[in-house]
Design a protein around this motif. Structure first.
Motif: not given
Length: 278
Positions: A46-57
Motif C-alpha cells: 500500500w505504500s508509494m514507490p520509492k522511485s518510478f521503475q519504468w523498466t516494468n513497462y
C-alpha cells in the motif's frame, strides 16, 4: 440561503465522495504499484514507490509479449466496431423509418437477444466457427464480437434515428439524393453523437472481453490483451516480476480511460438526444 442549500445537498455530496474514493483508489493503487520493484511490493503493497521503475513497462512489452497482444486487441476491436456499426446503422435506419409489422417484430427480437448471457452463446458460436474453419482465428473472433453486439447496437441506434425528423430526408431526396446518399450524407452526420455513444459502449465491450477470446483462441501469438494479462498472472505464480504484471494492467486500462475522457461530453450529449428511447 447558500448555507441552507449546501446542507440540503450535503448527504448527496458525501455519498458521491465516498463512491469516488471507492472507484478511484483501486485505479490509483494499480498505477502506483506498476512502478514498484518486487521487493517494495512484498514489503508494503500500500505504500508509494520509492522511485518510478519504468523498466516494468519495458519488461511487460518485451518479456511478457504485451506489445503483440496489444496489437491483436486493437485490430480485433477496430474491425469488430467497423462491421457492427455499419450493419447496425443500416438496419436501425430501416427499422426506425419503415413502419411494417415485420420490422416491429424484428425490433422486439433484437430486444429479446439482449437478455441472453454470453455463456449461452459460447457453444453454438464455437460450433459455427468450427464449421466455418474460423476457430483460433482473429477474424473469427471479430465475427463473433460483431454478431453478439449487433442487437444492442441496433436497439440503441434506432432510438437515436427516431429523434431525427424525416423532413431532412425528404428535402434531400427532392434535391436528387439517393437513398444511400441520404443515409450516409444526411442521417449519419446528424446521428454522430448517438453513434459515438454506442461506439464507446461497444469499444469497452470488445476491449475487455475475455470469455469468447479464451474459448476461440488457442495460439499464443493470436491472444488478445485480456488473455495476455491472464496468462501473465498465471506466470506470476512461479515468477517474481509483479511490477510487469501491474504495468500490463495499466496498459489495458489506458485506452478506455483516454477514450472516455476525450469523448465524455459527446457520450452525455448522445444519451440526452435519445439513446435510451425506444
Amino acid at each position: 440561503m447558500k448555507l441552507k442549500s449546501f446542507l440540503s445537498n450535503l448527504p448527496a455530496r458525501v455519498i458521491l465522495l465516498i463512491y469516488s474514493v471507492i472507484v478511484l483508489y483501486p485505479l490509483l493503487w494499480t498505477v502506483t504499484t506498476s512502478f514498484k520493484t518486487t521487493n517494495e511490493f512484498y514489503e508494503n503493497p500500500w505504500s508509494m514507490p520509492k522511485s518510478f521503475q519504468w523498466t516494468n513497462y519495458i519488461n511487460a512489452f518485451k518479456e511478457a509479449s504485451i506489445g503483440s497482444y496489444f496489437v491483436n486487441s486493437v485490430l480485433v476491436t477496430l474491425l469488430s466496431m467497423a462491421i457492427c456499426m455499419i450493419l447496425s446503422f443500416m438496419a436501425a435506419y430501416v427499422i426506425s423509418r419503415y413502419d411494417f409489422k415485420a420490422f416491429r417484430w424484428m425490433k422486439k427480437m433484437y430486444l429479446v437477444a439482449l437478455f441472453f448471457p454470453v455463456a449461452f452463446k459460447i457453444v453454438p458460436l464455437f460450433q459455427l466457427l468450427g464449421d466455418m474453419h474460423l476457430l483460433d482465428s482473429l477474424f473469427g473472433l471479430v465475427l463473433a464480437y460483431s454478431a453478439t453486439t449487433i442487437p444492442f447496437t441496433i436497439f440503441l441506434m434506432a432510438g437515436f434515428l427516431e429523434s431525427i425528423s424525416k423532413e431532412y430526408e425528404e428535402a434531400a431526396m427532392i434535391d436528387g439524393c439517393s437513398r444511400f446518399g441520404v443515409l450516409f450524407r444526411i442521417i449519419a452526420p446528424m446521428a454522430r453523437s448517438g453513434m459515438i455513444t454506442v461506439a464507446i459502449f461497444n469499444f469497452m465491450s470488445y476491449w475487455n472481453e475475455y470469455i469468447m477470446a479464451l474459448s476461440f483462441i488457442t495460439t499464443e501469438s493470436k491472444r488478445t490483451l485480456t488473455l495476455g494479462i491472464a496468462y501473465l498472472m498465471e506466470v506470476q505464480r512461479y515468477a517474481t516480476d509483479w511490477g510487469a504484471l501491474f504495468a500490463g494492467l495499466v496498459i489495458v486500462m489506458i485506452p478506455t480511460l483516454v477514450l472516455y475522457a476525450l469523448l465524455q461530453r459527446k457520450i452525455t450529449a448522445g444519451i440526452n438526444v435519445g439513446g435510451l428511447k425506444g
